[in-house]
Design an enzyme around this catalytic site. Structure first.
Site, PDB file in Angstrom:
ATOM      1  N   SER A   1       0.839  -1.200   0.000  1.00  0.00           N
ATOM      2  CA  SER A   1       0.000   0.000   0.000  1.00  0.00           C
ATOM      3  C   SER A   1       0.883   1.261   0.000  1.00  0.00           C
ATOM      4  O   SER A   1       1.742   1.408  -0.875  1.00  0.00           O
ATOM      5  CB  SER A   1      -0.961  -0.054   1.186  1.00  0.00           C
ATOM      6  OG  SER A   1      -2.005   0.873   1.058  1.00  0.00           O
TER       7      SER A   1
ATOM      8  N   ASP B   1      -9.200  -5.764  -4.870  1.00  0.00           N
ATOM      9  CA  ASP B   1      -8.351  -4.763  -4.218  1.00  0.00           C
ATOM     10  C   ASP B   1      -8.862  -3.340  -4.439  1.00  0.00           C
ATOM     11  O   ASP B   1      -9.313  -3.000  -5.533  1.00  0.00           O
ATOM     12  CB  ASP B   1      -6.942  -4.884  -4.805  1.00  0.00           C
ATOM     13  CG  ASP B   1      -5.846  -4.409  -3.895  1.00  0.00           C
ATOM     14  OD1 ASP B   1      -6.076  -3.468  -3.119  1.00  0.00           O
ATOM     15  OD2 ASP B   1      -4.743  -4.986  -3.972  1.00  0.00           O
TER      16      ASP B   1
ATOM     17  N   HIS C   1      -7.128  -6.039  -0.554  1.00  0.00           N
ATOM     18  CA  HIS C   1      -5.923  -5.264  -0.277  1.00  0.00           C
ATOM     19  C   HIS C   1      -4.935  -6.011   0.623  1.00  0.00           C
ATOM     20  O   HIS C   1      -3.770  -5.652   0.698  1.00  0.00           O
ATOM     21  CB  HIS C   1      -6.345  -3.949   0.389  1.00  0.00           C
ATOM     22  CG  HIS C   1      -5.338  -2.848   0.306  1.00  0.00           C
ATOM     23  ND1 HIS C   1      -4.752  -2.436  -0.878  1.00  0.00           N
ATOM     24  CD2 HIS C   1      -4.816  -2.034   1.276  1.00  0.00           C
ATOM     25  CE1 HIS C   1      -3.927  -1.440  -0.632  1.00  0.00           C
ATOM     26  NE2 HIS C   1      -3.938  -1.181   0.666  1.00  0.00           N
TER      27      HIS C   1
END
Length: 310
Positions: A120, A261, A288
């Site tokens: 991320s 995601d 995610h």
């Protein structure tokens, strides 16, 4: 299976403009004295803390790769700077690159070399670090990390449109009112998170810990990003398009994202077209948190890449 050894430490960090002494807390799984090249894990948020990346320990247990976790400045066991909330001149990519470089030098990894995995925001940091072609970086893994924030926002619009009407109405109304702190907004945002951030129910405790870190000290998150996963207002993130410097990444790179995601193909694919030595895998059953949702496959992909792919 490698026997697990764990050590912890702190390194002084001269954060520009902090106005006080700072430190970075870190934890090492395995030994840096072995011949194995270690992996440095860059957590997301900003401000999410290292705990939710604990499945990476499997890379040590199954592949003998030492893992270096650390809490980035502003969260968890490293120095907090709540007095810097809203200070765009302090919370910059350069701050976190300097912190990572400081840790690499403290652990004396330049000669042996090291791998970097960023998830991320951690991948945005990791890619920015790799653009600068730091001495010692051997390989890079970017997990669910947007290549472009404008494209990420476009993808979020698509995902938000797929939520139940009442949830969309609540999010839109709260956004219009600037109400991002209320329980009503948080509950509606949680519906988005359960679909596109972590689909495991209940969420693993280390993932819950990341959200707790953000709740306890949202300083870096709110300043750099904004009030939620799908509202980007921070100067550091808004308009960021890392893929435009992807050609500068010399290290072999593995890209991983999930089929559900929040960092969907729309905003992830540009990495594939700009990084010279790259491969890309989408784990269809994951969102995610693919390192939790498809843990075995995730570890197998990373282990094979780090130990074999040139």
């Amino acid at each position: 299976m490698a026997a697990q050894s764990i050590s912890e430490g702190e390194v002084a960090f001269d954060a520009p403009g902090a106005g006080k002494p700072c430190k970075t807390w870190y934890k090492i799984i395995g030994s840096l004295d072995s011949e194995a090249i270690p992996l440095i894990a860059l957590h997301g948020g900003p401000g999410g803390g290292h705990e939710y990346l604990t499945p990476l320990v499997d890379l040590y247990e199954k592949h003998g790769i030492p893992i270096i976790f650390y809490d980035q400045i502003g969260c968890a066991r490293s120095t907090h700077l709540q007095e810097k909330k809203g200070d765009d001149s302090f919370w910059t990519f350069d701050l976190f690159v300097k912190e990572l470089d400081n840790l690499v030098d403290h652990l004396k990894l330049r000669e042996k070399g090291f791998y970097v995995l960023g998830q991320s925001w951690g991948g945005m940091l990791g890619s920015t670090y790799a653009f600068r072609q730091p001495r010692g970086l051997k390989k890079l893994i970017l997990v669910s990390s947007p290549a472009s924030i404008p494209l990420y926002m476009e993808n979020c619009k698509i995902l938000l449109a797929g939520l139940p009407r009442d949830i969309r109405d609540t999010l839109e109304e709260c956004d219009r009112l600037g109400d991002h702190e209320s329980e009503r907004f948080q509950e509606a945002a949680f519906v988005f998170n359960k679909k596109h951030v972590c689909r495991i129910d209940p969420m693993p405790e280390p993932v819950v810990a990341a959200f707790q870190h953000l709740k306890e000290d949202p300083t870096s998150y709110v300043t750099m990003q904004g009030p939620s996963e799908f509202i980007i207002e921070g100067t550091a993130f808004k308009g960021w398009e890392g893929f435009k410097q992807g050609h500068k990444i010399q290290a072999p790179t593995l890209l991983i994202n999930g089929g559900h995601d929040e960092v969907g193909d729309v905003c992830f694919e540009p990495w594939f077209w700009t990084i010279p030595n790259v491969r890309w895998v989408t784990l269809q059953g994951a969102s995610h948190m693919s390192h939790w949702e498809e843990r075995d496959r995730f570890i197998q992909l990373c282990g094979t890449f780090l130990k074999g792919f040139k």
